[in-house]
Design a protein around this motif. Structure first.
Motif, PDB file in Angstrom:
ATOM      1  N   GLY A 126      -8.589   0.219  -2.812  1.00 13.19           N
ATOM      2  CA  GLY A 126      -8.098   1.593  -2.970  1.00 13.19           C
ATOM      3  C   GLY A 126      -9.230   2.544  -3.331  1.00 13.19           C
ATOM      4  N   VAL A 185       0.856  -1.193   0.000  1.00 13.85           N
ATOM      5  CA  VAL A 185       0.000   0.000   0.000  1.00 13.85           C
ATOM      6  C   VAL A 185       0.890   1.241   0.000  1.00 13.85           C
ATOM      7  CG1 VAL A 185      -1.808   1.243   1.256  1.00 13.85           C
ATOM      8  CG2 VAL A 185      -1.790  -1.251   1.255  1.00 13.85           C
ATOM      9  N   ASN A 210      -1.042   7.183  -2.765  1.00 15.36           N
ATOM     10  CA  ASN A 210      -2.189   6.509  -2.152  1.00 15.36           C
ATOM     11  C   ASN A 210      -3.478   7.199  -2.578  1.00 15.36           C
ATOM     12  OD1 ASN A 210      -4.235   5.599  -0.081  1.00 15.36           O
ATOM     13  ND2 ASN A 210      -2.448   4.341   0.394  1.00 15.36           N
TER      14      ASN A 210
END
Ligand code: ATP
Length: 319
Positions: free
Chosen positions: A129, A81, A87
């Protein structure tokens, strides 16, 4: 002069993963994206994003009048991640800030802390996500006083990724276009699933590239899946499960075929690659059967998660 106390304001958003009981790839569009027809459904497996604003006491700010804020992001999702600007949580925060006239600056006096607890499998075809991005849009719109309408948030969501608009809403939906145009559909009852994760990841672009090289546009319609979910009938949904990306995922990860067979042999009513994979979804007749199937196949997979659909949409709580 006494130091002013920080006054945190906190919002937590629990946001569910999605599955696609039906996914057809109709072809490649002129803009290079793939045209889809897909049924989305949220499952009771979620990430939690906690957002807090720390400001000096008594200090007033208004995002639309040139406010500045620093964003600090952290997560417990491990190496797969991204930690920083890549992100989707940070990308969503940046996009929202820009839309509401708030400047993100590392040295700004008002700090927003974003802490993500990951429970949705990463790069597993369950839109983890995208779900996190939806959580950030919803929570920060409240926390930063953005006051954007649901419609404006859906537009921002579509800019972040094709699955993000559905993740804002949840439930059960039929989606077309790249997957971002969604319409809610009827679903009765609950369905019980065993989600089987793999040690390896499958990147969504790689699966679409494999589809380009090895597959033809599918013509199957969503009718059987829509009828089965409307009836709340797992016996009917099992054989109707369909994913045109499955052969492409199996080109990249051939063991998926044998793993799917094993799930059917273990008693699943149907088994299908989730989204772009490699998570496999096995539909069980009921919750007890889901536990039995999970027990029979546990050794084959990195993890087996028992879950249920549909799971509603993101849940916000304040304080
Ligand atoms: P989809 O089903 O929407 O195709 P996915 O479930 O296969 O997505 P994600 O878990 O969303 O995959 O992760 C895909 C990639 O996105 C990861 O490999 C990672 O590099 C990146 N990423 C960015 N933000 C996040 C996030 N908040 N959580 C997980 N991965 C993220």
């Amino acid at each position: 002069m006494p130091q002013s106390q920080p006054s945190p304001t906190r919002i937590q958003v629990r946001v569910p993963a999605k599955i696609n009981p039906f996914l057809a790839v109709r072809g490649v569009r002129e803009d290079g994206y793939h045209e889809l027809s897909t049924v989305f459904q949220t499952v009771a497996l979620s990430d939690t994003l906690t957002m807090s604003v720390m400001a000096a006491e008594g200090r007033m700010y208004h995002p639309t009048s040139g406010g500045r804020v620093a964003v600090h992001f952290s997560h417990d999702g491990g190496a797969g991640v991204p930690a920083g600007d890549d992100n989707l949580v940070v990308r969503a925060a940046t996009l929202l800030a820009d839309r509401i006239g708030l400047r993100l600056q590392a040295d700004a006096p008002i700090r927003t802390l974003l802490a993500l607890e990951k429970r949705i499998p990463v790069a597993g075809g369950m839109a983890g996500g995208s779900a996190d991005a939806a959580a950030a849009l919803l929570g920060l719109n409240e926390l930063w006083g953005g006051d954007l309408s649901r419609r404006a948030l859906l537009e921002l969501a579509a800019d972040l990724g094709a699955d993000v608009p559905f993740c804002l809403v949840g439930g059960t939906a039929l989606a077309t276009g790249t997957g971002s145009a969604t319409a809610g559909v009827l679903c009765r009852g609950s369905f019980h699933w065993v989600a089987c994760t793999a040690d390896e990841e499958l990147a969504t672009p790689a699966v679409y590239a494999a589809w380009d090289d090895h597959c033809e546009p599918g013509e199957q319609t969503a009718d059987d899946v829509l009828a089965a979910v409307a009836a709340g009938d797992p016996e009917r949904l099992g054989p109707a499960l369909h994913n045109d990306l499955q052969p492409a995922a199996e080109v990249l990860m051939p063991r998926l075929r044998a793993d799917r067979r094993a799930l059917l042999d273990a008693g699943a009513l149907g088994a299908v690659v989730s989204g772009s994979g490699p998570t496999l979804l096995a539909l069980a007749a009921d919750q007890a059967e889901a536990h039995r199937i999970a027990g029979r196949v546990a050794g084959r997979f990195a993890d087996v998660l028992i879950t249920r659909s549909p799971a509603g949409g993101p849940v916000l709580s304040a304080g």
